[in-house]
Structure formats: C-alpha cells, structure tokens
Design an enzyme around this catalytic site. Structure first.
Site, short mmCIF file in Angstrom:
data_model
loop_
_atom_site.label_atom_id
_atom_site.label_comp_id
_atom_site.label_asym_id
_atom_site.label_seq_id
_atom_site.Cartn_x
_atom_site.Cartn_y
_atom_site.Cartn_z
CG ASN A 77 -0.37 0.60 2.44
OD1 ASN A 77 -0.25 1.81 2.57
ND2 ASN A 77 0.05 -0.26 3.35
CB CYS A 138 7.20 10.17 8.52
SG CYS A 138 5.76 9.35 9.19
CB ILE A 199 7.54 -4.44 11.95
CG1 ILE A 199 6.75 -5.48 11.18
CG2 ILE A 199 8.66 -5.07 12.74
CD1 ILE A 199 7.52 -6.25 10.10
CB THR A 201 4.41 -1.59 5.67
OG1 THR A 201 4.73 -0.22 5.51
CG2 THR A 201 2.94 -1.72 6.03
N GLY A 251 2.22 -7.52 12.28
CA GLY A 251 2.81 -7.89 11.01
C GLY A 251 2.34 -9.28 10.64
N GLY A 252 1.27 -9.33 9.84
CA GLY A 252 0.83 -10.61 9.32
C GLY A 252 0.03 -11.47 10.26
#
Ligand SMILES: Cc1cc2nc3c(=O)[nH]c(=O)nc-3n(C[C@H](O)[C@H](O)[C@H](O)COP(=O)(O)OP(=O)(O)OC[C@H]3O[C@@H](n4cnc5c(N)ncnc54)[C@H](O)[C@@H]3O)c2cc1C
Ligand SMILES: Cc1cc2nc3c(=O)[nH]c(=O)nc-3n(C[C@H](O)[C@H](O)[C@H](O)COP(=O)(O)OP(=O)(O)OC[C@H]3O[C@@H](n4cnc5c(N)ncnc54)[C@H](O)[C@@H]3O)c2cc1C
Ligand SMILES: Cc1cc2nc3c(=O)[nH]c(=O)nc-3n(C[C@H](O)[C@H](O)[C@H](O)COP(=O)(O)O)c2cc1C
Ligand SMILES: Cc1cc2nc3c(=O)[nH]c(=O)nc-3n(C[C@H](O)[C@H](O)[C@H](O)COP(=O)(O)O)c2cc1C
Ligand code: FES
Ligand code: FES
Lengths: 311, 266, 311, 266
Positions: A77, A138, A199, A201, A251-252
């Site tokens: 994304n 960021c 985490i 991405t 995460g997943g």
C-alpha cells in the site's frame, strides 16, 4: 500435564505502559480508519484498545491511485497518510471515539520534530486519548528526507520531543527497514518511550508487466500481511531481548495462532492490520481464539505466554 | 450502513460467454438493502493466496433473497469464483457503497459498455419501478459479448445496441450512438458504467448537454469498508483541486462532473 | 502497435560482467546444490548459467535440524552453509560441472577477509569457473560477528580482497537486511565488483506454538519465496538507479512474469531459488515463458526489457 | 536416480479412519522404479499457499502402474489432498530416496508404529517375494487405528499386533511386544517406521541383540532432491561425531546404528 481450565476463568487482561487492556488485541493503525467503519460489524468495546489512522498536523490528501497491489500472501500500500488533519480529527472523530471504553491510541506523524511535539501537546489536551503511538516511518523534511525511524539519534529526538509535551504514555512504532532494529529500539527506550509497536510495513514494489509501469502510482509501497509475519516475529523477538519496555507486536497476524507466536516471542499485546481488510471480524475471532488456546493449554492467564518461547 | 458479512449459498452458477459467468447467491440481508450501483466484496480463496476480496457489482436481485452477479474471469480471484457450484458457500460482505440516485417519473439514459451492463440492469429495473422512462444504450465489442440481451428485451425499456465491429446494432462506440439521441431527447439524468475511456466520453457529453450524470468507477480495493483508504480515486473539489475519495464507500457511483478525468487516469 | 515476432528469432542472450549468457535465467545459490541433483529432471545446458551452493574454505556440517519452516507464501531456512569445503568441491564437484556449457558461477563465503581472498585465489586457479559470486551475508568473526554485507566499508573490503586475487568477474551478493542497500551497492561497485546479485534471504523467525520453541533449531532463518518478491523487486529497482554495473535479480521469482518484473526493474539476469524447490522444472518454464512474453509483446530482444519500467 | 515429475491421475480416494485416507494414483514411472521405503513428494496446493510439497511414503504398488498412499490429515497440505477425488490430477515427484535393503531367504522383523505401517506394508510384500520369513509387529494407539489389518492378514506373514489401550492384541507398546520375541528368535535384519521415540527404542533393542536394523526417518523437506540441504538429520560418523545427512536422498531409511538419537531430537 495440562490442567483443566474454565473458559470464564481465563484472564486475558494485560498492562501496557500504564494502560489496562481487557485483552491484548488491537487494530493496527491505518487499517481501522477511525473505528466507525468497523462499527456496523462488531462492538468496538470488545477490543483491547482502539488505534486510529495516523494523524498529521495538516490534512493530507494522500497519494494518487493506484494505492494498493495484492502480492503473494501480502498487500502493498501507498496510502500516503491520507487523513483529515489534527483539527478535524479532534472536532469530528474524537467525540465518536470517546464513547468506547477500550483505551484510545492515537497514531501521529510529523515532517519535523516540532510537528510531532505539537501533535503530542494538542492531543494530550484534547481529552479522551489514552496514549500516543508515534509513527517514525516518515521522512524528516528538514534533514534531507531521511526516515526518522532509521537513525537511532533521530528516533530518540522525536521520542524525547513527544515525551516532553505529553503526560500520556508514548508508544513508538518502529520500521523494520533498518540494519539493526534493536539499536533504534534501545535509543527510543532511553529517550523515554513507554512502549514500542513493531513492525510497520516493509518496503516493497511491484510492476505491471502489461503497462510496464509500477503497480503503485507512488512506485514504492509498504508490504503487510502474512508474507511479512516471519520478519515481524523476528523483530519482536530481537527487540524483546534488547529492551525492558513492553512491545506491541504486529505484522501478518491473521489468526489467534499467529497472535500466540508474537506473545511467545515477547509481545505484551498484538495489533491486527491486513487480516481485518480481508476478514472484517478477524480481530474478534483472534480474541476468542486466544481464550480457546489458553483453555486448551491449561493456562489461566495470558501473561504466562508473554516472552515464554523456549530457546 | 447495513453492511453485513455472511456465508452465502450458491443457488446457480452459469457460464454466459467465453469468460463471463453468472452467479446466483442466497443472501437475503443483501437483497433487502441493495441499491443499484452497490457491490458485494467477495473472498475468492480458501487460503491466504490470493489474499484480498474481490468487488463485484450487484447485477440483479430476486424475490426470495437472491442476488445475481455477472463477472468476467480476469485473474485468479474470478477464476476461483468460476469454479464454484450450486450448494457451495461463499464469504461475502455487502451491500457496499453509494449507488445511483434515481428520480421518479422522468426520462433517464443508461449507457453501458461491456461488463458495464452489470449494475445498469439492476438500475433499469429500479428505474422502471419508480415510473421512469428508460433509454438503455448498450455497447460491446461484438454480438457475442452482449450479455443478458433477452432479459433486457423483456423489460419495458427502450433498448439501443451498439457493437464495435457492427455485428449487432449500431456500428461503433455506444457513446457515439447515444450522442445521436442527445440532440433530440432531454434526459433528467444519465448513468454510465464501462471502461474508463468510455466513462470519460460519457462525462464529456453529459457536460456538453448540461445533464446530471453519474458514473460507476473501479479502483483496487482492500477493506471495502472505507477504513483503509486504499481504493481512492481522484475527484475535483469546488475550486477544481484534486482530492481523493474512497471508491468503496464514497462511491462506486460518483457525479460525472466531480471526477478528475485527467492524465492521472490509468 | 505490436509487431509480429517469430519465436525462433527472439534473442534471449545477455552479457553480464564479461560473461555471455544464452538466456538471463540461472538458479539461485544454495537451492540448486551442485547441479547434479537436478540433472535427472532437465538438461543443465539449457540454463543461462549454473550457480552452486556457497563454498567455504573448510567443510561445514551446517545447522542442526529443523532447518526449514514453511511460512505464508515463503520458506524460512537455516541450512548453515553446509558444504563439503573448497578442496572436496574442486576435487569431486568441479569435474562434473565442467561438462556443461553455461558459465559456472561459484558462490563463496568466508569468516574473515583472508578466507574470501584465499577462496578467490584457489577457485580462479582451479579451471572451469566462469565467475565468483561473493556471499557477504555472513558474520565477520574478527569484528564481533557483524555481517559483512551490512556495513559499506566491510563489504567494500571483502570485494577488494576478492578482486585482488582473481581475474574472474566478481559478483557480490547483497543482503536486504540493511537500512540502505544502495549504500552497500555503491561501496561494492567502487571496490571493483563487476556485478551484483540481490537479494539474499530476509531475516525471519517462526515459533511452534505447541512446543513453544522456535520452529528452526537456529532460531533465526532466511525468508525466501514469493512472500519476499516485492522486497526484492524494490531492492533491484533502487540499486539499478544507484550503480552502473549489471544486476542479477532474485527473490520470489516463481514464473516468467515475475522474471519480467525484475528485468523491467533493472536486472540484466535473474536467479530462481525457492521456485525450484517447489517445482523442479520452474527454471526451464521461466526461460520458455520469457520467450513467449517477448513474442506476445512483439519484442525481438530481451535486452529491450532491462530497466524499461516506465516511471 | 530415476526421479520423475509427473501429473498422476487419482484412481481412488478412500477414507480409512477418522483422519486417515488412502489414495491410489496412476503413476507407472513410479511403480516401475519404486523400492519399499521410498516416497513421493506431492504438491498439495493450486496456489502459492501452502507452498512446499509434502512427502508421503509409498504404501503399495499395483500391477498396472498404480501406487497407493496412506496418510493422516495433519495440516493444510494433507487436508487439501483429502479433498481430491477420482479423476483429479496430482503433481508428484518420485520415487525418491534410499529404501530398505532386503536379504533373500532370511527371517526379518518389521516393526510398525501407527502410520509407520505405510512403508512397511510395501516392504513386507517385497520381503515375501524375496523368499524371506516375515515377522510383522504392528502397534497403534487403539483398535480403530490399526489400518490395513485385513490386507496384512491376507499376506503370508507372521502378524503380531499391539495396542496402547489393549483394545486389540498385546496391551502395550509394539517394541515391548517385539522384545518378547527377540530372546527366542534371531532376525537377519530389523526394520522400523513410526514415532521417533519408538524408533529410538527399536534401535536400542536392535543394538542390544546385535542386529542389523534400519529405520525410516522424517524431517521437513523442501526440494526432495538433495539440493537444498533442508531436510538434514543428525547422524553419527565412525568416530561418534555428529554430522548431517539429507533425509530425502541420503534416507529416508538409515541404519539405526548411525542415527543420533540424542537430545537434539525433537
Ligand atoms: C466496485 C466494483 C465493482 C465491480 N464489479 C464488477 C462486476 O460486476 N463484474 C466484473 O466482471 N468485474 C467487476 N469489477 C472488477 C473486478 O473486481 C475485477 O475484475 C476483479 O477483482 C479481478 O480479480 P481477479 O483476481 O480475477 O484478477 P487479478 O488481476 O488477479 O486481480 C489482482 C488484483 O487486482 C484487483 N483488480 C483487478 N482488476 C480490477 C478492477 N477492474 N477493479 C478493481 N480491482 C481490480 C483485484 O481485486 C486484485 O486485488 C468491479 C470492480 C469494482 C471496483
Ligand atoms: C519421507 C517421509 C515420508 C512420509 N510418509 C508419510 C506417510 O506415508 N503418511 C503420512 O501420513 N505422513 C507421512 N509423512 C509425514 C507427512 O509428510 C506430514 O504429515 C505432512 O507433510 C504434513 O503436511 P500438512 O500440510 O498436512 O501439515 P502442516 O503441519 O500444515 O505442515 C507444515 C509443514 O511441516 C511439514 N511437516 C509436518 N509434519 C511433518 C513430518 N512429520 N515430517 C516431515 N515434514 C512434516 C510439512 O511438509 C510442511 O512443510 C512422511 C514424512 C516424510 C519426511
Ligand atoms: C492499508 C494500510 C494502511 C496503513 N496505514 C498506517 C498508518 O497510517 N500509520 C501506521 O503507523 N501504520 C500504518 N499501516 C501499517 C500497519 O499499522 C501495520 O504496522 C502493518 O500493516 C503490519 O501489520 P499487518 O501485517 O497486520 O497489516 C498501514 C497498513 C496498511 C495495510
Ligand atoms: C534452502 C536455501 C538455501 C540457500 N543457500 C544459499 C547459499 O548457500 N548461498 C547464498 O548466497 N544464498 C543462499 N540462499 C539464498 C538464495 O540464493 C536466494 O538469494 C534467496 O532464496 C531468494 O531467492 P528465492 O526467493 O527465489 O529463493 C538459499 C536459499 C534457500 C531457500
Ligand atoms: S477499500 Fe478500504 S477504503 Fe475502500
Ligand atoms: S529436501 Fe532439499 S535436500 Fe532434502
């Protein structure tokens, strides 16, 4: 030998950076909007905490489409932090969110350290916010666009700036796109972070071979979903060895079994992102599944799982 | 919003063309609430690969809680779907999105290109129920790709057909066919669904004839709930500045005049 | 408009660091053993190049089992560089490998810079080796176990040491587990590398929730397969912008479509690892599929695809 | 090596117990070359999740190019397999590995625990063909988990049954049952397949009675070709030092005396 455990007796409650969570499961920032989007599908009061999309000082329109690309067992994304900005959030979203009992965690991001500080200050004064989650994935516009979360010293400075402006617990969310995530974790802990989320991405890309263009308008995107679970789990395990503050692992995570892995690796709580995009009630099923796992294992208290991996 | 997540039973699965399939599902909760232009979001896998749901517009609804879908096999998700049979259960989420807005007792134009027929058939039905006069313009590449012609012919609509190769009806694009009628007929509102280029042309014509017009757009989707902001499409605000709106809950139907048809477009 | 292209006219040949590859597809080191294992299933002469398992100076018995764990769309492995060592390789494996016409690329790893240099020297003298692939995803035993490939200067020193001992083209294989892979790539390029391979596996972990033990005896493993494809593709694209030397792209390539993505992103050749573990003839199907893609696209020459992604 | 990769047609699929299934495949290339103890490596998915093949031992072979598999549903791969029906095609790789070594005209002992029956039935058949006297010791948790009893009874073997709960045959572990006969009978060679703990006990007894003995081991696998070194198992070399050997091509059958039964073991 396993004991027989009564389902109603099982304790799912955990303490995290001064917050009491009735269960250790919360949505991952950015995948749960401002809560209202999921409200038709289940009662938000069942969550361990509510975590909203990243808020920035000014509204952001986000990146041009396409913003999504499905990948093997994952999603790329590049939303571009689209959000209505701090003011609109406080005026239009916060009143709705205040209705719910689970602690409200507001995720923030700035382009400069001052922006982080200002966000922290104003959100702390707004009322109804239980904790801040600081998204440091960021770019720092003042220092040539280097991502705050990739340099221990910059990550620490953001953390300290936020801490200085708030009485709320500060959770710093780490990016996995670094050589040594434990170095960032330690720097952030020293700077006063009360907890860590990990985490965010993983950097990724896809190309449409018909048009020969990147699948995302933004070229690079963030990979999430089951594909990254092993990466996330390792990050949690590594960081759990390196710091003393509690961790929120993510995460997943698709099922309660995945959530158990993160708890065993050392997470005190977990967040569910991509799973909810696929199965909107995944998070509720994960909470129920954790309870079942405890019963199955003859355990009374979920805290017995935290960090209990046997090396 | 009445979005629900359910296991819907397949009532019928039928091949309609070379790669086009029709699927009838038992989904009373969707039928009850469904508006033309809305869609359902479907899990097309038993594993984590492929991962995301696939959006399909509601093609029609039945009296006994049925919804009908019509889709083309494009990739792995739709291929999986084409393997379902009567009796199978499918995980669907819906109905989702803002549908078309219908007047009552007016003349309306529906312009469908290719699979754009999907939501417009349902729209035509509801338009008729609301006492509208329906001009239905339907274009496809060739005769073989005109689906549901019999159903449309059985409806009290004025049906105009176009094919790119002239194998049926007007020889040329459906928007060109529509244009012939725009001079003489005045529409209260126009509606279109089809390839992006056709929608842009539709929007241009609607603007030229100062007609209120709505289009159904597509973008890749994840949640389908308005939560992830992944399905954003570019719109223009009052001052002509681009902003992004979710197709899933802000659309999929938009005012043609609000859509940014510029070169951001794929 | 697309031209009509005759399949027999399509050119798949590429030049890479002085090697001529009849097609740009080769196995990924460590997944193809020493070639002989796949010989019953297809003719090795059809490959673009042959790449063997990492060779170390001394034999290594490898890590204790379990060494493998399946993850969503991926595999975690911790083989531990099990190999018979340089001498046995030269004596027992090389004579067999010399029989084949595709260039033979030998992957090497050392625990010290001297070991890399010695491997380079002795393999260059052995005859029949076309190029060296330098695996720098190994811990430097002299400098506290920091992985060579995570520090630009260390990566450069390994490269320079290998270069100084060989007349063969030197391909350096990069690890993705770094903050900025382009920094490593540039350092290695400056130190004389003739080409780069990327990516090696991504760090990951899994836990068996029944036994509460890590799924791999080694705790951490390397993630490969389709799950990491977006990560690998982004690395290739980024590095392609940063260096002038050619790249061999790898990570999750399962089909010819995946291979095309890597070529478009800037790879001159690709390597196939995990796919071959699942489908032993995947590599042959990928070569055929590339040809088909060119015909379909009306292209005569695969080189037209290299770096041709439109940004 | 004669390993081949092929699409094998399912001839029959039958449920044999609560979670145990039998699968008969048409795979002449495997049948022709198969040795007892060898296995086939099966793609159990149409997508990339699950990704890896699953190894299953050859349970039996037929006269017309058939191979028979017998397996327990453990997870997603075997569950997928249990969904296959006659006429489906399955991607298999095989035959793989070093099988059991058989003498001719001797007395041999086969000791199967649970699903360990799978390769030993095939071994019993070949052992008989080679003119051996076969003592077959077969243990399971309970009566319901004794598969293929009728087939075994129809063979010219000496069958001894044990169950953990005493619901059939000897009440106790099959190795304990075997031990009773070890005093009086001398075996040229012993063979075992079953849970690791049972194999270790088998190995201990074989050593005690100075008998040549072979065991079939399991490790997770990827390639099945000896290329990836992922399926390593710990063995002991002549000097008693641990080294690792591929189960897929160095095994799955090993001399019991070479196996490291120590605490590395899961
Ligand atoms: C609101 C909406 C309604 C739709 N209604 C219909 C319909 O009624 N009938 C029909 O045939 N098709 C319809 N589509 C398009 C349909 O969703 C895609 O063709 C389908 O998702 C392709 O999936 P796949 O796995 O077969 O293809 P793949 O190419 O394998 O899909 C890969 C990814 O791309 C996405 N994707 C591919 N094409 C599109 C597209 N055009 N729009 C959005 N995402 C896409 C998929 O969802 C998936 O995430 C609609 C799309 C939207 C957004
Ligand atoms: C040489 C060999 C022969 C075998 N023969 C048989 C047989 O004839 N009948 C039978 O029922 N079982 C047999 N097994 C075990 C069988 O391979 C596993 O039960 C099966 O792979 C489980 O897959 P799953 O997807 O259902 O389970 P999951 O638990 O979802 O599997 C996850 C992963 O673990 C691996 N795995 C799980 N259990 C085992 C195991 N015991 N050994 C090796 N890998 C494992 C899988 O292959 C897969 O990679 C054999 C194993 C080996 C190594
Ligand atoms: C569509 C999408 C949007 C996201 N937006 C944000 C965000 O705004 N802020 C943030 O800190 N993380 C964001 N993330 C990252 C998630 O919070 C989470 O860290 C990551 O997706 C890994 O978890 P998962 O695999 O369960 O999704 C986003 C992830 C996705 C998939
Ligand atoms: C089982 C296994 C063993 C590997 N061994 C090596 C090795 O010895 N040396 C090396 O440089 N890379 C090794 N790799 C990494 C691969 O060469 C490749 O870089 C990586 O797997 C990504 O490609 P893939 O996704 O196509 O497998 C190994 C990978 C796997 C899966
Ligand atoms: S698909 Fe998530 S907001 Fe539309
Ligand atoms: S499974 Fe690859 S070597 Fe055995």
């Amino acid at each position: 030998m396993k004991q027989t455990v009564n389902r109603s007796r099982v304790n799912l409650e955990v303490q995290l950076a001064g917050l009491t969570l009735q269960n250790p499961v919360m949505p991952a920032s950015g995948t749960f909007g401002f809560g209202e989007e999921y409200a038709p599908l289940f009662d938000l009061n069942r969550l361990g905490a509510i975590v909203v999309k990243t808020i920035t000082l000014q509204p952001l329109i986000g990146n041009p489409p396409p913003r999504l690309m499905e990948t093997p067992c994952g999603v790329l994304n590049s939303i571009g932090l689209q959000n209505p900005g701090l003011e609109v959030f406080i005026r239009e979203k916060l009143p709705y969110l205040r209705r719910f009992s689970p602690p409200l965690i507001v995720n923030i991001a700035g382009r400069t350290i001052d922006e982080y500080a200002e966000l922290a200050e104003r959100l702390s004064a707004a009322g109804g916010v239980a904790a801040l989650e600081v998204n440091i994935s960021c770019p720092n516009v003042k220092e040539g666009g280097i991502v705050f979360g990739t340099v221990p010293d910059m990550a620490a400075r953001v953390t300290a700036a936020v801490k200085s402006q708030t009485h709320l617990p500060v959770i710093v969310k780490l990016t996995p796109n670094v050589t040594d995530i434990t170095a960032i974790a330690r720097a952030v802990e020293e700077a006063g972070a009360d907890a860590l989320s990990l985490i965010n991405t993983v950097r990724g890309m896809a190309i449409d071979i018909k048009t020969r263009r990147p699948a995302l308008a933004n070229i690079v995107g963030g990979l999430s979903g089951p594909a990254i679970k092993p990466v996330a789990l390792y990050a949690v395990w590594q960081v759990a060895q390196a710091v003393k503050i509690p961790l929120i692992g993510m995460g997943g995570i698709m099922t309660s079994r995945d959530a158990v892995e993160f708890l065993l690796a050392g997470a005190t709580a977990v967040a569910v992102g991509t799973a909810g995009l696929v199965n909107p009630t995944a998070i509720i099923e994960i909470i129920a599944g954790l309870e079942d796992y405890l019963v199955e294992q003859g355990l009374n208290d979920i805290r017995e799982l935290i960090g209990a991996v046997q090396i | 919003m009445l979005i629900q997540n359910m296991e819907a039973e397949v009532l019928a699965a039928r091949q309609m063309g070379r790669e086009v399939f029709l699927l009838k599902l038992q989904a009373p909760a969707v039928t009850a609430a469904a508006q033309p232009g809305q869609f359902v979001h479907i899990r097309c896998s038993e594993t984590m690969d492929p991962l995301l749901r696939r959006p399909l517009s509601i093609h029609d609804v039945g009296d006994k809680g049925e919804i009908v879908l019509l889709y083309q096999v494009k990739g792995r998700g739709t291929a999986w779907l084409a393997g379902r049979e009567a009796g199978d259960k499918i995980d669907i989420l819906g109905p989702i999105g803002r549908g078309f807005t219908l007047p009552a007792g007016k003349r309306v134009a529906l312009v469908a290109g290719g699979l754009g027929i999907v939501p417009l058939l349902f729209l035509a039905r509801r338009a008729l129920e609301a006492g509208n006069e329906v001009d239905f313009f339907y274009g496809a590449q060739d005769k073989e790709r005109l689906y549901q012609l019999e159903t449309l012919k059985a409806m009290k609509i004025n049906l105009f057909v176009a094919t790119d190769d002239g194998s049926a009806g007007f020889h040329g694009q459906v928007t060109r066919l529509w244009e012939h009628y725009l001079e003489e007929r005045t529409y209260h509102r126009g509606y279109a669904c089809g390839p992006r280029a056709e929608l842009a042309e539709f929007a241009r014509l609607a603007a030229k004839y100062s007609m209120a017009a709505e289009v159904s757009l597509e973008e890749k989707m994840a949640c389908g709930l308005g939560a992830c902001r992944g399905c954003a499409t570019a719109l223009l605000d009052a001052r002509g500045k681009i902003y992004y709106e979710n197709v899933c809950t802000g659309g999929p139907v938009f005012n043609a005049a609000d859509v940014y048809w510029g070169d951001q477009v794929k």
